[in-house]
Write a protein that holds these residues in place. Structure first.
Motif, PDB file in Angstrom:
ATOM      1  N   ARG A  55       0.835  -1.206   0.000  1.00  0.00           N
ATOM      2  CA  ARG A  55       0.000   0.000   0.000  1.00  0.00           C
ATOM      3  C   ARG A  55       0.873   1.260   0.000  1.00  0.00           C
ATOM      4  NH1 ARG A  55      -3.510   1.118   5.181  1.00  0.00           N
ATOM      5  NH2 ARG A  55      -3.930  -1.113   4.892  1.00  0.00           N
ATOM      6  N   PHE A  56       1.891   1.267   0.876  1.00  0.00           N
ATOM      7  CA  PHE A  56       2.775   2.430   0.929  1.00  0.00           C
ATOM      8  C   PHE A  56       3.676   2.505  -0.303  1.00  0.00           C
ATOM      9  CE2 PHE A  56       1.450   2.906   5.281  1.00  0.00           C
ATOM     10  CZ  PHE A  56       1.628   4.257   5.538  1.00  0.00           C
ATOM     11  N   LEU A  57       4.051   1.358  -0.825  1.00  0.00           N
ATOM     12  CA  LEU A  57       4.878   1.349  -2.030  1.00  0.00           C
ATOM     13  C   LEU A  57       4.119   1.984  -3.193  1.00  0.00           C
ATOM     14  CD1 LEU A  57       7.773   0.332  -2.551  1.00  0.00           C
ATOM     15  CD2 LEU A  57       6.761  -1.716  -3.574  1.00  0.00           C
ATOM     16  N   ASP A  58       2.826   1.735  -3.267  1.00  0.00           N
ATOM     17  CA  ASP A  58       1.995   2.365  -4.306  1.00  0.00           C
ATOM     18  C   ASP A  58       1.977   3.880  -4.131  1.00  0.00           C
ATOM     19  OD1 ASP A  58       1.340   0.016  -5.578  1.00  0.00           O
ATOM     20  OD2 ASP A  58      -0.556  -0.257  -4.504  1.00  0.00           O
ATOM     21  N   MET A  59       2.070   4.339  -2.884  1.00  0.00           N
ATOM     22  CA  MET A  59       2.037   5.771  -2.607  1.00  0.00           C
ATOM     23  C   MET A  59       3.328   6.475  -3.006  1.00  0.00           C
ATOM     24  SD  MET A  59       0.109   5.446   1.104  1.00  0.00           S
ATOM     25  CE  MET A  59       0.510   7.098   1.650  1.00  0.00           C
ATOM     26  N   ASP A  62       3.780   8.688  -6.883  1.00  0.00           N
ATOM     27  CA  ASP A  62       3.586  10.109  -7.224  1.00  0.00           C
ATOM     28  C   ASP A  62       4.730  10.977  -6.712  1.00  0.00           C
ATOM     29  OD1 ASP A  62       3.131  10.208  -4.507  1.00  0.00           O
ATOM     30  OD2 ASP A  62       1.010  10.769  -4.659  1.00  0.00           O
ATOM     31  N   GLY A  63       5.708  10.356  -6.037  1.00  0.00           N
ATOM     32  CA  GLY A  63       6.888  11.094  -5.599  1.00  0.00           C
ATOM     33  C   GLY A  63       6.777  11.748  -4.235  1.00  0.00           C
ATOM     34  N   LEU A  64       5.582  11.722  -3.616  1.00  0.00           N
ATOM     35  CA  LEU A  64       5.416  12.356  -2.307  1.00  0.00           C
ATOM     36  C   LEU A  64       6.014  11.506  -1.192  1.00  0.00           C
ATOM     37  CD1 LEU A  64       1.784  13.807  -2.583  1.00  0.00           C
ATOM     38  CD2 LEU A  64       3.965  15.014  -2.810  1.00  0.00           C
ATOM     39  N   TRP A  65       5.918  10.194  -1.344  1.00  0.00           N
ATOM     40  CA  TRP A  65       6.473   9.261  -0.369  1.00  0.00           C
ATOM     41  C   TRP A  65       7.702   8.570  -0.956  1.00  0.00           C
ATOM     42  CZ3 TRP A  65       4.918   8.545   4.657  1.00  0.00           C
ATOM     43  CH2 TRP A  65       3.694   9.125   5.019  1.00  0.00           C
ATOM     44  N   ASN A 113       7.790  11.117   3.942  1.00  0.00           N
ATOM     45  CA  ASN A 113       7.069  12.143   3.196  1.00  0.00           C
ATOM     46  C   ASN A 113       7.696  13.479   3.591  1.00  0.00           C
ATOM     47  OD1 ASN A 113       5.171  14.203   2.419  1.00  0.00           O
ATOM     48  ND2 ASN A 113       3.615  12.614   2.199  1.00  0.00           N
ATOM     49  N   THR A 114       8.565  13.991   2.731  1.00  0.00           N
ATOM     50  CA  THR A 114       9.322  15.202   3.055  1.00  0.00           C
ATOM     51  C   THR A 114       8.423  16.413   3.213  1.00  0.00           C
ATOM     52  OG1 THR A 114      11.216  14.333   1.821  1.00  0.00           O
ATOM     53  CG2 THR A 114      11.243  16.669   2.337  1.00  0.00           C
ATOM     54  N   SER A 115       7.445  16.553   2.339  1.00  0.00           N
ATOM     55  CA  SER A 115       6.587  17.730   2.382  1.00  0.00           C
ATOM     56  C   SER A 115       5.758  17.793   3.663  1.00  0.00           C
ATOM     57  CB  SER A 115       5.658  17.764   1.164  1.00  0.00           C
ATOM     58  OG  SER A 115       4.799  16.631   1.151  1.00  0.00           O
ATOM     59  N   GLU A 116       5.402  16.645   4.216  1.00  0.00           N
ATOM     60  CA  GLU A 116       4.622  16.600   5.455  1.00  0.00           C
ATOM     61  C   GLU A 116       5.514  16.481   6.690  1.00  0.00           C
ATOM     62  OE1 GLU A 116       1.690  13.534   5.330  1.00  0.00           O
ATOM     63  OE2 GLU A 116       0.716  14.301   3.515  1.00  0.00           O
TER      64      GLU A 116
END
Length: 231
Positions: A55-59, A62-65, A113-116
């Motif tokens: 599930r996290f690998l799919d995330m 998009d480059g966010l994770w 997640n760098t942005s968060e």
């Protein structure tokens, strides 16, 4: 492989297929002289662990994770430019990767997640982490929380060390179960990084632990001198 080169008829099933692919990645890395990445699925991972991992690998698409690789020597985690200032010793290991047997110790993988300003760890405690019969030792819980929060602090402030870690243990963690350790950086004041963390069951219905932490950004020059004096 199937008769047409597909994988739908693989006798291993979904879980073993994921493990087989991970082992292929490890083998390719070994041929290139790379250290073993322990944050990839192995045969000890439960289906819950694999499902959460996928599930996290799919995330990450998009480059966010981003999945964080994990090695058994701490120097393999730092940038190449910094490695020149440290001597890699063969008699040391990262504490969380000191048990060789798959599934016996800390089975985990982290996503950033760098942005968060957030790091999430998927953790499956093995049988060698037992405290109360059938449950993970409180020290192992503190270790994985410290490492997860620390990784988050590193992503925000670079080289850091734990100054304070406060944990409220709410519900014990059964050995072999899978929990989600979710950490975030709440604020930065000068060299101080304040963070918080929750450890929950996969379904989110059980809170196992809550924590707050303070990490201090290190002076690189001072830290190198201190290490040199200890060698």
């Amino acid at each position: 492989m199937g008769p047409r080169g597909g994988i739908s008829r693989c006798p291993c099933g979904r879980k073993l297929l994921t493990v087989c692919l991970s082992r292929s990645i490890q083998a390719a890395g070994s041929q290139l002289g790379q250290s073993k990445d322990y944050a990839l699925p192995n045969a000890s991972w439960s289906q819950d662990m694999l499902d959460l991992y996928n599930r996290f690998l799919d995330m990450t698409k998009d480059g966010l994770w981003k999945r964080i690789p994990s090695y058994n020597n701490i120097l393999d985690h730092i940038p190449e430019s910094m490695k020149l200032t440290y001597e890699k010793r063969k008699d040391t290991r990262l504490f969380l990767r000191s048990i060789d047997a798959e599934g016996a110790g800390f089975e985990y993988v982290m996503f950033l997640n760098t942005s968060e300003k957030r790091v999430v760890c998927l953790f499956q405690p093995g049988s060698y982490l037992e405290g109360h019969p059938g449950f993970a030792h409180g020290g192992s819980i503190a270790t994985i929380i410290d490492s997860t929060i620390g990784s988050c602090a590193i992503s925000v402030a670079g080289k850091v060390m734990t100054a304070n870690l406060s944990i409220d243990y709410v519900n014990p963690v059964p050995l072999g179960s899978v929990v989600l350790v979710d950490s975030k950086a709440d604020k930065v004041e000068g060299r101080k990084v304040f963070l918080s963390c929750k450890m929950q069951s996969v379904d989110g219905n059980t809170l196992h632990a809550e924590a707050t932490a303070l990490f201090i950004q290190l002076d690189a020059t001072k830290a190198q001198k201190q290490q040199a004096s200890c060698q």
